[in-house]
Scaffold this active site. Structure first.
Site, PDB file in Angstrom:
ATOM      1  N   THR A   6      22.138  49.057 -38.143  1.00 33.55           N
ATOM      2  CA  THR A   6      23.321  49.086 -37.405  1.00 33.55           C
ATOM      3  C   THR A   6      23.314  47.525 -36.126  1.00 33.55           C
ATOM      4  O   THR A   6      22.232  47.932 -35.754  1.00 33.55           O
ATOM      5  CB  THR A   6      23.650  49.739 -36.743  1.00 33.55           C
ATOM      6  OG1 THR A   6      24.111  51.218 -37.669  1.00 33.55           O
ATOM      7  CG2 THR A   6      24.966  50.475 -35.797  1.00 33.55           C
ATOM      8  N   GLY A  57      21.154  55.513 -34.305  1.00 32.21           N
ATOM      9  CA  GLY A  57      20.436  56.173 -34.416  1.00 32.21           C
ATOM     10  C   GLY A  57      21.422  57.752 -35.153  1.00 32.21           C
ATOM     11  O   GLY A  57      21.707  56.992 -35.855  1.00 32.21           O
ATOM     12  N   HIS A  58      20.932  58.453 -34.602  1.00 34.93           N
ATOM     13  CA  HIS A  58      21.564  59.536 -35.276  1.00 34.93           C
ATOM     14  C   HIS A  58      23.073  59.652 -35.395  1.00 34.93           C
ATOM     15  O   HIS A  58      23.335  60.566 -34.125  1.00 34.93           O
ATOM     16  CB  HIS A  58      20.314  61.136 -34.667  1.00 34.93           C
ATOM     17  CG  HIS A  58      20.888  62.087 -36.170  1.00 34.93           C
ATOM     18  ND1 HIS A  58      19.989  63.333 -35.798  1.00 34.93           N
ATOM     19  CD2 HIS A  58      21.995  62.330 -36.720  1.00 34.93           C
ATOM     20  CE1 HIS A  58      20.436  64.576 -36.647  1.00 34.93           C
ATOM     21  NE2 HIS A  58      21.688  63.385 -37.045  1.00 34.93           N
ATOM     22  N   GLY A  59      23.726  58.816 -36.471  1.00 35.94           N
ATOM     23  CA  GLY A  59      25.077  59.213 -36.004  1.00 35.94           C
ATOM     24  C   GLY A  59      25.627  60.624 -36.085  1.00 35.94           C
ATOM     25  O   GLY A  59      26.846  60.629 -34.325  1.00 35.94           O
ATOM     26  N   ASP A  62      29.140  57.678 -35.893  1.00 34.30           N
ATOM     27  CA  ASP A  62      29.299  56.914 -34.676  1.00 34.30           C
ATOM     28  C   ASP A  62      29.632  55.254 -34.025  1.00 34.30           C
ATOM     29  O   ASP A  62      30.345  55.212 -33.273  1.00 34.30           O
ATOM     30  CB  ASP A  62      27.869  57.521 -33.726  1.00 34.30           C
ATOM     31  CG  ASP A  62      26.985  56.671 -34.163  1.00 34.30           C
ATOM     32  OD1 ASP A  62      26.491  56.370 -35.635  1.00 34.30           O
ATOM     33  OD2 ASP A  62      26.059  55.647 -33.354  1.00 34.30           O
TER      34      ASP A  62
END
Lengths: 297, 297
Positions: B170, B221-223, B201
């Protein structure tokens, strides 16, 4: 001591008897579940399903139509353990809030949009149908006439003329169950004449819907401003420190400062409910151990 | 004294020379604009366009593929005056960040998703194309084999096995221009093997991207966890009080508390840049009056 509070939208309208009936049906459906040990998530879903099925509200059946005359629904749900699910621009599922809950429970995702969301709802077996009503089709025809510009519909009409209409009829709920779990949810057809694919605050965790171990809230109003300022997250975040009632008031102040209106309902960890609005009108109802009340203002 | 900081994703990977080259090309493209009086929005767009066009990153060309082998991009941009635009599940536009900026500038909306977003991008004249690369197609084939379950692909594979991959590649940027205006933006193909229509996100104002008069930030990161906790809004909101560097650290603490990892870059009103990550690796670059730097960790 469970509690449930629901709203039927904020904006410039005159809530009437039909709104009152719909709101009471919603809190009653939720209360039956809460009294028999149902979860806050069950209660929020049941309340919102009742309002989605009632064409007086702008959610599910009777949703507003976009620029092309098509229904595109947004819905979201969040629980006090921070689990969350949402759908956006859903075209055919009769109960978008059920699709949102299934996103939360059956996928690793938070938000599904567009054709992917419809496809998911179909695979989950949710009933679909034509959600347009005669009233909405007539209103759309009228809007097309209003926005016709030199014989041609503008690609994107300036929607600010519709600002007062924006939050009207969106529905939402916040509940606490007997075990103290909280949930909030929101469902809406969004603003009339929106650009196809527009996602509003009703589908965005933190904007229209938010929950934490301390509080849960559903907001409605000027969707784009609610998204830019994440009002539900703001109120729920503050509720742990100042209580949900002051937190809702404080969120409304932020709206006033930035010049946009919205309404909100919320519940906090002790079961206390809260509501507030900075628009011309709002309708809501609640049921707690103190009894059942409706408000049409 | 303008400044620009960009990132190329957080997660479990080993940033190499190609990442460094791509990140430096991005800050250089932005710096040319900033030095000649361009706006922070121009700089963020230019930096992200460079990285979208570079197949090493998971954005634009070279985006990860969803469960059905299709590219669906998310992107968002926000300025210090609270204006914002975003697109989600965009299939064909080569530069999703440009579509996001046009949503901000040319519509009354904040977020367009799915076919509506693609249709909007086409009407705005944005170039489109096949964004799949050989590398991504091969990776997708491998993923299909991994998730094949008794001869059949599960409708929704449990994606937690891919958690480390989630934020990889991303891209994002945050900039301050010579007039002190701030902007932040994010662009991504999202997680591999996501359910079609999944919005991450990177498309959500407050989650992957946020800006205020005090600061601007892009997270990755961890969306889904980033969406539930609105980490960009949290960091930018705190930056006004404690400065952007402490605010980024404080946001990372929230991630650690709730058990999810992400990385973030930000800039504040005095032009100071900030970065932080709580994942195995992150790559970024910046250019300020102090010169040009890259970091591959």
């Amino acid at each position: 001591m469970p509690s449930i509070i629901v709203h039927g939208g904020a904006g410039a309208y005159e809530p009437g008897k039909e709104h009152e009936r719909g709101l009471l049906a919603a809190v009653d459906a939720a209360w039956v579940l809460l009294e028999s040990g149902g979860s806050a998530a069950d209660a929020v879903e049941a309340a919102i399903v009742m309002m989605e099925d009632d064409p007086i509200f702008n959610a599910g059946l009777g949703s507003s139509l976009n620029l092309e005359g098509v229904v595109e629904c947004d819905a979201s749900i969040m629980l006090s353990d921070y689990s969350a699910g949402a759908v956006a621009a859903l075209k055919a599922a009769k109960n978008p809030i059920r699709a949102a809950r299934l996103v939360m429970e059956r996928t690793d995702h938070v938000l599904l949009a567009g054709e992917g969301a419809d496809s998911f709802a179909r695979k989950m077996g949710l009933p679909s149908g034509d959600l347009r009503t005669e009233r909405r089709i007539e209103l759309h025809r009228k809007n097309l006439r209003t926005f016709r510009d030199g014989g041609e519909i503008k690609f994107m009409p300036n929607l600010r003329g519709l600002a007062d209409e924006m939050g009207i009829g969106t529905v939402g709920a916040a509940a606490m169950d007997a075990e103290g779990r909280l949930a909030a949810g929101t469902s809406t057809g969004g603003m009339m004449m929106k650009v196809p694919g527009r996602v509003g605050d009703g589908a965005v965790i933190g904007a229209g819907t938010y929950a934490s171990p301390h509080a849960a809230a559903s907001a409605t109003g000027h969707g784009e401003a609610i998204m830019r300022h994440l009002v539900a997250k703001g109120a729920v975040g503050a509720a742990g420190d100042i209580g949900v009632r002051e937190a809702v008031e404080s969120a409304l102040e932020i709206g006033r400062f930035h010049g946009f209106g919205f309404g909100m309902v919320g519940v906090e960890e002790n079961g206390a409910t809260a509501l507030g609005f900075a628009t011309q009108a709002m309708s809501w109802a609640e049921r707690t151990d103190d009894g059942r009340r409706t408000f049409l203002e």
